[in-house]
Design a protein around this motif. Structure first.
Motif, mmCIF file in Angstrom:
data_model
loop_
_atom_site.group_PDB
_atom_site.id
_atom_site.type_symbol
_atom_site.label_atom_id
_atom_site.label_comp_id
_atom_site.label_asym_id
_atom_site.label_seq_id
_atom_site.Cartn_x
_atom_site.Cartn_y
_atom_site.Cartn_z
ATOM 1 N N ARG A 1 0.825 -1.205 0.000
ATOM 2 C CA ARG A 1 0.000 0.000 0.000
ATOM 3 C C ARG A 1 0.862 1.260 0.000
ATOM 4 O O ARG A 1 0.580 2.230 -0.707
ATOM 5 C CB ARG A 1 -0.926 -0.003 1.213
ATOM 6 C CG ARG A 1 -1.788 1.255 1.363
ATOM 7 C CD ARG A 1 -2.661 1.152 2.600
ATOM 8 N NE ARG A 1 -3.485 2.339 2.756
ATOM 9 C CZ ARG A 1 -3.087 3.448 3.385
ATOM 10 N NH1 ARG A 1 -1.853 3.496 3.908
ATOM 11 N NH2 ARG A 1 -3.892 4.479 3.509
ATOM 12 N N ARG A 2 1.918 1.247 0.806
ATOM 13 C CA ARG A 2 2.787 2.421 0.880
ATOM 14 C C ARG A 2 3.474 2.673 -0.452
ATOM 15 O O ARG A 2 3.589 3.823 -0.899
ATOM 16 C CB ARG A 2 3.817 2.219 1.989
ATOM 17 C CG ARG A 2 4.749 3.410 2.187
ATOM 18 C CD ARG A 2 5.666 3.190 3.379
ATOM 19 N NE ARG A 2 4.903 3.031 4.607
ATOM 20 C CZ ARG A 2 5.466 2.814 5.800
ATOM 21 N NH1 ARG A 2 6.803 2.710 5.891
ATOM 22 N NH2 ARG A 2 4.715 2.686 6.875
ATOM 23 N N PHE A 3 3.905 1.608 -1.103
ATOM 24 C CA PHE A 3 4.561 1.757 -2.406
ATOM 25 C C PHE A 3 3.586 2.303 -3.438
ATOM 26 O O PHE A 3 3.930 3.174 -4.246
ATOM 27 C CB PHE A 3 5.123 0.405 -2.851
ATOM 28 C CG PHE A 3 5.795 0.437 -4.192
ATOM 29 C CD1 PHE A 3 6.983 1.126 -4.377
ATOM 30 C CD2 PHE A 3 5.235 -0.224 -5.280
ATOM 31 C CE1 PHE A 3 7.607 1.159 -5.616
ATOM 32 C CE2 PHE A 3 5.849 -0.197 -6.516
ATOM 33 C CZ PHE A 3 7.040 0.499 -6.682
ATOM 34 N N VAL B 1 3.113 6.005 -2.883
ATOM 35 C CA VAL B 1 4.244 6.783 -3.385
ATOM 36 C C VAL B 1 4.171 6.923 -4.903
ATOM 37 O O VAL B 1 4.449 7.994 -5.463
ATOM 38 C CB VAL B 1 5.575 6.136 -2.964
ATOM 39 C CG1 VAL B 1 6.750 6.806 -3.656
ATOM 40 C CG2 VAL B 1 5.741 6.205 -1.449
ATOM 41 N N LEU B 2 3.797 5.861 -5.584
ATOM 42 C CA LEU B 2 3.701 5.913 -7.045
ATOM 43 C C LEU B 2 2.644 6.912 -7.504
ATOM 44 O O LEU B 2 2.825 7.590 -8.527
ATOM 45 C CB LEU B 2 3.382 4.522 -7.594
ATOM 46 C CG LEU B 2 4.496 3.482 -7.563
ATOM 47 C CD1 LEU B 2 4.002 2.170 -8.148
ATOM 48 C CD2 LEU B 2 5.721 3.970 -8.321
ATOM 49 N N MET C 1 8.157 15.222 -9.185
ATOM 50 C CA MET C 1 9.081 14.944 -10.283
ATOM 51 C C MET C 1 9.174 16.161 -11.204
ATOM 52 O O MET C 1 8.139 16.702 -11.607
ATOM 53 C CB MET C 1 8.600 13.735 -11.089
ATOM 54 C CG MET C 1 9.600 13.248 -12.109
ATOM 55 S SD MET C 1 10.976 12.385 -11.354
ATOM 56 C CE MET C 1 10.127 10.940 -10.690
ATOM 57 N N PRO C 2 10.369 16.644 -11.530
ATOM 58 C CA PRO C 2 10.480 17.759 -12.486
ATOM 59 C C PRO C 2 9.830 17.396 -13.815
ATOM 60 O O PRO C 2 9.948 16.268 -14.299
ATOM 61 C CB PRO C 2 11.999 17.938 -12.632
ATOM 62 C CG PRO C 2 12.578 17.365 -11.392
ATOM 63 C CD PRO C 2 11.673 16.221 -11.004
ATOM 64 N N GLU C 3 9.130 18.363 -14.406
ATOM 65 C CA GLU C 3 8.397 18.089 -15.641
ATOM 66 C C GLU C 3 9.333 17.714 -16.789
ATOM 67 O O GLU C 3 8.941 16.959 -17.682
ATOM 68 C CB GLU C 3 7.549 19.301 -16.026
ATOM 69 C CG GLU C 3 6.375 19.556 -15.085
ATOM 70 C CD GLU C 3 5.435 20.604 -15.635
ATOM 71 O OE1 GLU C 3 5.714 21.160 -16.710
ATOM 72 O OE2 GLU C 3 4.405 20.855 -14.991
ATOM 73 N N CYS D 1 -1.822 14.735 -14.048
ATOM 74 C CA CYS D 1 -3.001 15.247 -13.347
ATOM 75 C C CYS D 1 -3.595 14.241 -12.368
ATOM 76 O O CYS D 1 -4.224 14.629 -11.374
ATOM 77 C CB CYS D 1 -4.064 15.662 -14.361
ATOM 78 S SG CYS D 1 -3.545 16.983 -15.472
ATOM 79 N N MET D 2 -3.406 12.963 -12.630
ATOM 80 C CA MET D 2 -3.972 11.944 -11.758
ATOM 81 C C MET D 2 -3.437 12.073 -10.331
ATOM 82 O O MET D 2 -4.160 11.811 -9.366
ATOM 83 C CB MET D 2 -3.657 10.560 -12.323
ATOM 84 C CG MET D 2 -4.163 9.413 -11.470
ATOM 85 S SD MET D 2 -3.686 7.819 -12.169
ATOM 86 C CE MET D 2 -4.041 6.746 -10.768
#
Length: 266
Positions: free
Chosen positions: A96-98, A101-102, A109-111, A148-149
């Motif tokens: 669940r933690r992983f 994070v995903l 994260m830089p675009e 966006c998600m």
């Protein structure tokens, strides 16, 4: 007796709002400027709005941006809501933690890195599976959904965590199926968060330049890409006119959303 706002705080508020909205107001005013120089006022005219209708490049790019933003926002709300439900309602399942994070990784994260990674992913996927064939609206939409998600998941997850579950538990006790409870009780209760998430995802997709520049192909340039390319040769008054139209549409959408949320609350 109502608390009075200190004069210093009022001054800071005026400066803050002026810093945010005076450039937008200036852009709107100069969209009616008769001069081609966007910084010199020579008179009132609407000719730039008329010439905008004949500019096929700007209109096509605006249509591409609206199409991508609508699809990306809708898919982001759908997938982000499912991810938020999984994180909040499924308990502490394995990994669940992983998974959490995903889902929020695109936020930090830089675009540039995201765009480059998606470009390499699409190129490798095309070489292995033959899909997608080149870059275009499909690849831009997938890239924007990826970005966006994460925002949608954070918004909906917060609303689900704070929601009172007594109505859901009562419906389950009365024999309603979980899917029925989710569609008739949970979704209406979190609808303000879903609407806010959709508007945020739509704005993020409509505004994106960096990621779209990596994954776009010939004939699929978005509006920010066209504007960024055109300002190298000077800002055209047509861009001011187009920006004014977009601002008006967004402002109307925000007012409608605010009215609906206020009506839902009271």
């Amino acid at each position: 007796m109502q608390n009075r706002i200190p004069h210093g705080l009022k001054a800071f508020m005026i400066l803050g709002y002026g810093f945010l909205y005076l450039p937008i107001l200036t852009l709107i005013v100069f969209s009616f400027n008769s001069s081609r120089q966007v910084t010199v006022w020579q008179g009132f005219t609407t000719k730039w709005y008329m010439s905008l209708i004949q500019d096929e490049v700007l209109l096509k790019s605006a249509l591409v941006s609206l199409q991508v933003a609508t699809m990306a926002a809708t898919l982001s709300v759908l997938l982000g809501t499912l991810a938020a439900v999984g994180l909040v309602r499924l308990g502490r399942f394995k990994s669940r933690r992983f998974f959490g994070v995903l889902t929020i990784a695109p936020l930090v994260m830089p675009e540039v890195i995201t765009g480059l990674a998606l470009l390499l992913f699409f190129v490798g996927l095309e070489q292995i599976l033959g899909w997608p064939k080149g870059r275009g609206i499909l690849t831009i939409t997938i890239a924007h959904v990826t970005l966006c998600m994460a925002y949608v998941t954070v918004l909906v997850r917060g609303r689900l965590s704070d929601m009172d579950r007594s109505l859901e538990e009562a419906a389950l006790d009365l024999g309603a199926r979980p899917l029925k409870v989710f569609t008739t009780i949970t979704l209406p209760l979190i609808s303000p968060a879903l609407l806010s998430a959709w508007l945020l995802a739509f704005a993020l997709s409509l505004d994106d330049l960096v990621i779209a520049s990596f994954v776009a192909g010939p004939g699929s340039s978005t509006l920010p890409m066209v504007i960024f390319s055109s300002i190298r040769f000077g800002i055209s008054p047509q861009i001011n006119a187009l920006a004014t139209i977009i601002i008006t549409i967004v402002a109307i959408g925000v007012m409608i959303a605010g009215w609906l949320m206020h009506k839902k609350r009271y």
